[in-house]
Design a protein around this motif. Structure first.
Motif, PDB file in Angstrom:
ATOM      1  N   UNK A 127      11.992 -22.294 -41.051  1.00  0.00           N
ATOM      2  CA  UNK A 127      13.381 -22.640 -40.733  1.00  0.00           C
ATOM      3  C   UNK A 127      13.782 -22.016 -39.400  1.00  0.00           C
ATOM      4  N   UNK A 128      13.363 -20.774 -39.168  1.00  0.00           N
ATOM      5  CA  UNK A 128      13.703 -20.099 -37.906  1.00  0.00           C
ATOM      6  C   UNK A 128      13.108 -20.843 -36.713  1.00  0.00           C
ATOM      7  N   UNK A 129      11.882 -21.329 -36.838  1.00  0.00           N
ATOM      8  CA  UNK A 129      11.257 -22.044 -35.727  1.00  0.00           C
ATOM      9  C   UNK A 129      11.773 -23.473 -35.578  1.00  0.00           C
ATOM     10  N   UNK A 130      12.159 -24.110 -36.676  1.00  0.00           N
ATOM     11  CA  UNK A 130      12.618 -25.502 -36.616  1.00  0.00           C
ATOM     12  C   UNK A 130      14.100 -25.633 -36.312  1.00  0.00           C
ATOM     13  N   UNK A 131      14.898 -24.685 -36.769  1.00  0.00           N
ATOM     14  CA  UNK A 131      16.346 -24.781 -36.590  1.00  0.00           C
ATOM     15  C   UNK A 131      16.976 -25.669 -37.636  1.00  0.00           C
ATOM     16  N   UNK A 132      18.262 -25.907 -37.483  1.00  0.00           N
ATOM     17  CA  UNK A 132      19.037 -26.631 -38.493  1.00  0.00           C
ATOM     18  C   UNK A 132      18.814 -28.130 -38.460  1.00  0.00           C
ATOM     19  N   UNK A 133      18.559 -28.683 -37.295  1.00  0.00           N
ATOM     20  CA  UNK A 133      18.504 -30.132 -37.193  1.00  0.00           C
ATOM     21  C   UNK A 133      19.899 -30.729 -37.098  1.00  0.00           C
ATOM     22  N   UNK A 134      19.951 -32.030 -37.199  1.00  0.00           N
ATOM     23  CA  UNK A 134      21.221 -32.745 -37.027  1.00  0.00           C
ATOM     24  C   UNK A 134      22.180 -32.536 -38.201  1.00  0.00           C
TER      25      UNK A 134
END
Length: 144
Positions: A127-134
């Motif tokens: 999650x930290x590397x991908x982020x929240x997204x739209x």
């Protein structure tokens, strides 16, 4: 024929933002159950473990940040990356407190004894590397 079918399936299922949402819901949502247990029943057990290791018991309240606040923020997509790092750190602390002796052990049903700690640690890092997204309750990318 097989190639075109695979391409169609891949095209249909390509939605990175929805995948990020599902990951946030799984990691944050499942961890929130652990945190709510501590919020309802208190952190006395954790304070006792800390005291046994010579650490001040008030540090136990940090588990509420790592297992309640951080998961809620992850689920909502607010400050997602920092919250995920807090959750990952919480899992390292949990491993140091209760898991080091189980690192190379299996539990009663043959699963890795620390698999849930590892799941939450790796999931939080993802999650930290991908982020929240739209799909987030905030629109400003700075707050995602």
């Amino acid at each position: 024929m097989v190639k075109s079918l695979l391409m169609a399936v891949n095209k249909t299922l390509t939605n990175d933002d929805f995948g990020k949402l599902l990951l946030r819901l799984a990691v944050g949502g499942l961890m929130l159950f652990h945190g709510m247990h501590k919020a309802i029943d208190g952190v006395g057990g954790i304070a006792g473990m800390l005291a046994a290791k010579g650490l001040p018991g008030f540090i136990a309240y940090g588990v509420l940040v790592g297992e309640v606040l951080a998961p809620i923020l992850i689920i909502l997509g607010i400050l997602t990356r920092p919250s995920a790092l807090v959750l990952a750190f919480t899992m390292v602390v949990a491993w140091l407190m209760v898991g080091t002796g189980k690192t190379f052990a299996l539990d009663a049903v043959g699963a890795w004894a620390i698999e849930s700690l590892v799941y939450f640690f790796v999931g939080a890092l993802a999650v930290a590397f991908l982020g929240a997204g739209r799909y987030s309750v905030v629109s400003d990318p700075v707050w995602k």
